[in-house]
Design an enzyme around this catalytic site. Structure first.
Site, PDB file in Angstrom:
ATOM      1  N   ASP A 165       0.444  -0.949  -0.026  1.00 47.35           N
ATOM      2  CA  ASP A 165       0.322  -0.226   0.157  1.00 47.35           C
ATOM      3  C   ASP A 165       0.736   1.693  -0.136  1.00 47.35           C
ATOM      4  O   ASP A 165       2.390   1.620   0.512  1.00 47.35           O
ATOM      5  CB  ASP A 165      -0.897  -0.090   1.523  1.00 47.35           C
ATOM      6  CG  ASP A 165      -2.185  -1.245   1.371  1.00 47.35           C
ATOM      7  OD1 ASP A 165      -2.634  -1.632   0.078  1.00 47.35           O
ATOM      8  OD2 ASP A 165      -2.722  -0.860   2.383  1.00 47.35           O
ATOM      9  N   ARG A 222      -0.592  -0.666  -8.482  1.00 47.33           N
ATOM     10  CA  ARG A 222      -2.483  -0.500  -8.404  1.00 47.33           C
ATOM     11  C   ARG A 222      -2.233   1.627  -8.414  1.00 47.33           C
ATOM     12  O   ARG A 222      -1.738   2.402  -8.055  1.00 47.33           O
ATOM     13  CB  ARG A 222      -2.769  -0.879  -6.618  1.00 47.33           C
ATOM     14  CG  ARG A 222      -4.077   0.192  -6.693  1.00 47.33           C
ATOM     15  CD  ARG A 222      -4.254  -0.550  -4.577  1.00 47.33           C
ATOM     16  NE  ARG A 222      -4.322  -1.959  -4.049  1.00 47.33           N
ATOM     17  CZ  ARG A 222      -3.666  -2.319  -3.455  1.00 47.33           C
ATOM     18  NH1 ARG A 222      -3.536  -1.096  -2.338  1.00 47.33           N
ATOM     19  NH2 ARG A 222      -4.171  -3.281  -2.634  1.00 47.33           N
TER      20      ARG A 222
END
Ligand code: FDA
Length: 311
Positions: free
Chosen positions: A137, A187
């Protein structure tokens, strides 16, 4: 303005104490979080996989200041991966994991970056052993350089390690270009953290335009784009870019958060798209919940009502 106040609250110890000690209706947290335990997360993952949805699991927790806690968070992930595999859920990357660098040591005063890299490497090794992958992340803008350094270093050994670009950051189109290389899993999201104007776009329109720019770079590149957004316009742009660049349904994926636009998640999956849900679990849900409230003021009213009604 409200978004900035809420995002500031997400990092405030006093606000955290106030909210987490209030008799919050279980239903509010349960809307976004699989449960407190890995067993609950595995059970929810099983249900989502049965519906044809892909999953990435996040053990809630961030900003660890203690090496033992970082080690424990790493152990939680390796145990989770073993449980997912035992339930037959990791095959082909159907369920993978998402890891916050500060949960596994990036913010430690001594050797934070080295500790986070070692811990993420342990998680990658466990994921590979179970036939699946890891995505790192992206957090607050202060951590972007260190996070990208960790990902670049680990990709030598784990080429399928995923990373995240936040379109709100001015640097992101350049980062997207550098990352759109063969095999690279990237992402793309808008970004859920406060960042000052010198490093970030602050208007919604600019963040959206930057998302569309980064999306085009990733879709035209040779990596594997993961389009993380609930925004209908950007999802349409993603589909149009896939057609233009000749990408089939297996050449990229959509990603959304568990509990947000569930009907749209199922519609895209039913159309044959790869649709992955980000599924958090654990008791440290405060920061995650407040970021979700900041994204949509209507959620705040829902949350406030639940505090008052004490269901
Ligand atoms: P936007 O916030 O503009 O929302 C578009 C529409 O989606 C809204 O109009 C509404 O209909 C719906 N919606 C969005 N949020 C909602 C909510 N909370 N409740 C109800 N409806 C909502 N961020 C980050 O900084 N680092 C990261 O690593 C990640 N990782 C990540 C993974 C995945 C799979 C997703 C989907 C998102 C992230 N994010 C993230 C969060 C991301 O940056 C962003 O904050 C949210 O996805 C919201 O942005 P949208 O693109 O959905 O647009």
């Amino acid at each position: 303005m409200l978004r900035r106040i809420l995002l500031a609250a997400s990092a405030s110890g006093r606000a955290r104490k106030l909210v987490t000690s209030a008799p919050v209706a279980r239903g509010v947290v349960a809307r976004y979080v699989a449960g407190d335990t890995a067993a609950e997360a595995v059970a929810v993952t099983g249900r989502l996989r049965a519906e044809g949805l892909l999953v990435t699991l996040d053990h809630l927790g961030e900003d660890t200041r203690d090496a033992r806690q970082a080690d424990a968070a790493t152990g939680e992930y390796t145990a989770l991966l073993a449980s997912l595999a035992a339930a037959g859920l990791t095959a082909g990357g159907g369920a993978e994991v998402s890891v916050k660098p500060t949960a596994v040591g990036l913010g430690l005063a001594d050797h934070g970056e080295k500790t986070a890299a070692e811990n993420i490497s342990r998680i990658c090794a466990a994921a590979r052993a179970e036939g699946t992958t890891v995505t790192v992340d992206m957090e607050d803008h202060h951590h972007v350089d260190a996070t990208l350094r960790i990902v670049r270093a680990l990709r030598g050994e784990f080429p399928d390690l995923g990373c995240v670009i936040q379109s709100q950051l001015r640097r992101s189109a350049a980062d997207a270009a550098a990352l759109a290389t063969p095999g690279s899993r990237v992402r793309l999201c808008k970004g859920a953290y406060n960042a000052p104007q010198d490093v970030a776009f602050t208007s919604r329109a600019e963040v959206d335009r930057s998302y569309a720019r980064c999306l085009r770079v990733l879709m035209r590149g040779s990596g594997y784009p993961m389009l993380a957004t609930h925004d209908p316009r950007l999802i349409e742009i993603g589909a149009a870019q896939a057609r233009l660049t000749g990408r089939g349904p297996d050449d990229f994926e959509y990603q959304m958060l568990y509990g947000i636009r569930p009907a749209e998640q199922r519609r895209l999956a039913a159309e044959g798209a790869r649709m992955r849900l980000y599924l958090p679990y654990g008791s440290d849900w405060y920061g995650y919940l407040v970021r979700r409230l900041a994204e949509r003021p209507a959620n705040l009213a829902f949350f406030a009502r639940s505090l008052v009604t004490r269901r």
